[in-house]
Design a protein around this motif. Structure first.
Motif, PDB file in Angstrom:
ATOM      1  N   ALA A 124       0.853  -1.207   0.133  1.00  0.00           N
ATOM      2  CA  ALA A 124       0.041  -0.013   0.228  1.00  0.00           C
ATOM      3  C   ALA A 124       0.744   1.227   0.019  1.00  0.00           C
ATOM      4  N   LEU A 125       0.691   2.013  -1.054  1.00  0.00           N
ATOM      5  CA  LEU A 125       1.644   3.392  -1.009  1.00  0.00           C
ATOM      6  C   LEU A 125       1.075   4.431  -0.307  1.00  0.00           C
ATOM      7  N   THR A 126       1.939   5.160   0.206  1.00  0.00           N
ATOM      8  CA  THR A 126       1.574   6.452   0.913  1.00  0.00           C
ATOM      9  C   THR A 126       1.409   7.622  -0.173  1.00  0.00           C
ATOM     10  N   PHE A 127       0.154   8.457  -0.057  1.00  0.00           N
ATOM     11  CA  PHE A 127      -0.127   9.414  -0.788  1.00  0.00           C
ATOM     12  C   PHE A 127      -0.237  10.824  -0.016  1.00  0.00           C
ATOM     13  N   TYR A 128       0.628  11.563   0.019  1.00  0.00           N
ATOM     14  CA  TYR A 128       0.498  12.871   0.742  1.00  0.00           C
ATOM     15  C   TYR A 128      -0.593  13.836   0.257  1.00  0.00           C
ATOM     16  N   PRO A 129      -1.189  14.816   1.096  1.00  0.00           N
ATOM     17  CA  PRO A 129      -1.037  14.878   2.627  1.00  0.00           C
ATOM     18  C   PRO A 129      -2.151  13.798   3.544  1.00  0.00           C
ATOM     19  N   GLU A 130      -2.872  13.127   2.648  1.00  0.00           N
ATOM     20  CA  GLU A 130      -4.199  12.356   3.411  1.00  0.00           C
ATOM     21  C   GLU A 130      -3.640  11.632   4.108  1.00  0.00           C
ATOM     22  N   GLN A 131      -2.708  10.755   4.001  1.00  0.00           N
ATOM     23  CA  GLN A 131      -2.254   9.573   4.927  1.00  0.00           C
ATOM     24  C   GLN A 131      -1.013   9.848   5.783  1.00  0.00           C
ATOM     25  N   THR A 132      -0.548  11.123   5.853  1.00  0.00           N
ATOM     26  CA  THR A 132       0.442  11.247   6.812  1.00  0.00           C
ATOM     27  C   THR A 132       0.239  12.633   7.690  1.00  0.00           C
ATOM     28  N   ARG A 133       0.519  12.254   8.908  1.00  0.00           N
ATOM     29  CA  ARG A 133       0.615  13.498   9.917  1.00  0.00           C
ATOM     30  C   ARG A 133       1.845  13.426  10.953  1.00  0.00           C
ATOM     31  N   GLY A 134       2.276  14.797  11.141  1.00  0.00           N
ATOM     32  CA  GLY A 134       3.564  14.682  11.946  1.00  0.00           C
ATOM     33  C   GLY A 134       4.884  15.073  11.534  1.00  0.00           C
ATOM     34  N   GLN A 135       5.803  14.659  12.256  1.00  0.00           N
ATOM     35  CA  GLN A 135       7.322  15.279  11.658  1.00  0.00           C
ATOM     36  C   GLN A 135       8.104  14.266  11.190  1.00  0.00           C
ATOM     37  N   GLU A 136       8.342  14.729   9.652  1.00  0.00           N
ATOM     38  CA  GLU A 136       9.254  13.780   8.937  1.00  0.00           C
ATOM     39  C   GLU A 136      10.818  14.317   8.953  1.00  0.00           C
ATOM     40  N   ASN A 137      10.877  15.530   9.120  1.00  0.00           N
ATOM     41  CA  ASN A 137      12.480  15.917   9.338  1.00  0.00           C
ATOM     42  C   ASN A 137      12.801  16.354  10.438  1.00  0.00           C
ATOM     43  N   TYR A 138      13.899  15.761  11.064  1.00  0.00           N
ATOM     44  CA  TYR A 138      14.524  15.958  12.473  1.00  0.00           C
ATOM     45  C   TYR A 138      15.718  16.731  12.368  1.00  0.00           C
ATOM     46  N   GLY A 139      15.719  17.898  13.114  1.00  0.00           N
ATOM     47  CA  GLY A 139      17.004  18.660  13.321  1.00  0.00           C
ATOM     48  C   GLY A 139      17.741  18.092  14.570  1.00  0.00           C
TER      49      GLY A 139
END
Length: 267
Positions: A211-226
């Motif tokens: 199952a593929l992930t399509f943005y932004p419908e399926q994603t919430r939160g932090q993907e980039n971390y400093g």
């Protein structure tokens, strides 16, 4: 059957009110048979008195379904058996809200009503019935949503990827029978001096179907971390079988130099 409305103000109530039985007063003239019968009643009373009333679950339900902050949701943890499905369900709800807040969102309000031995929870997406509560002592350990046991559909933890100060951990996942939706909670953390990004996450069911992930419908939160940051990621997959694994890329650009294709088991 009558219903009583539960409000946020009732959060101040204690979840479990100790139940006691009043002793029977006997005078010296009681017969031996009367004393024996009374003793039998006294012996039976504690067993039935140990079980909490459903209405005593108000603080737990308000925390789980009404509170609009992660901390408010987690206030219900004191009423749940640690490590139990009920405990994991609260943590799932709190992390889901954290991811929504990170995206600038919030939690839509729910109304909770007590109806007989169940709670009816209604929001913008419709209504659900919470019942079948299971206790370990005075603490909730499991319950049902629309007759589906939480213990059958929540998957606590799984696996972790950690390299050069970049870490992604599977916290838990939950399959909603009502929505036919699998939601996966990941925790991310970067050590001081390290930054990384999570990319191209996909889900693989136990039978291998992707199952593929399509943005932004399926994603919430932090993907980039400093440097030194931690956060929560939520991925949502409709119409999939739970219990599989996720595949994604982790790209580390500061304090390290790698691009890894990783797999994370969800249970």
């Amino acid at each position: 059957m009558t219903c009583s409305r539960l409000t946020l103000g009732a959060l101040a109530l204690a979840l479990l009110i100790p139940l006691t039985s009043c002793g029977l007063v006997r005078d010296a003239g009681d017969s031996a048979q009367t004393r024996t019968d009374t003793a039998d009643v006294a012996e039976e009373t504690p067993e039935s008195a140990d079980e909490p009333d459903v209405e005593d679950l108000l603080p737990f339900m308000e925390a789980a379904m009404v509170s609009d902050t992660p901390e408010g949701i987690e206030s219900g943890l004191q009423y749940a058996q640690p490590g139990s499905p009920a405990h994991e369900y609260l943590l799932f709800q709190a992390d889901h809200l954290r991811a929504n807040i990170y995206e600038g969102g919030d939690r839509s309000g729910n109304d909770v009503e007590l109806s007989g031995d169940d709670f009816r929870v209604c929001g913008s997406q419709g209504c659900s019935t919470f019942g079948g509560f299971v206790f370990e002592g005075d603490l909730v350990s499991d319950f049902e949503v629309n007759s589906n046991a939480v213990s059958d559909h929540i998957y606590p933890g799984g696996s972790e990827f950690s390299q050069d100060g970049a870490t992604i951990t599977v916290a838990r996942s939950y399959y909603s029978v009502e929505s036919n939706l699998l939601a996966v909670i990941l925790h991310g953390e970067a050590d001081p001096g390290v930054s990384f990004e999570v990319m191209l996450p996909n889900y693989y069911a136990p039978d291998g179907e992707r199952a593929l992930t399509f943005y932004p419908e399926q994603t919430r939160g932090q993907e980039n971390y400093g440097s030194g940051e931690s956060g929560v990621l939520v991925y949502r997959y409709p119409d999939v079988e739970p219990g599989g694994h996720m595949s994604m890329y982790v790209s580390c650009d500061e304090g390290c130099d790698f691009l890894e294709d990783i797999e994370l088991q969800l249970s």
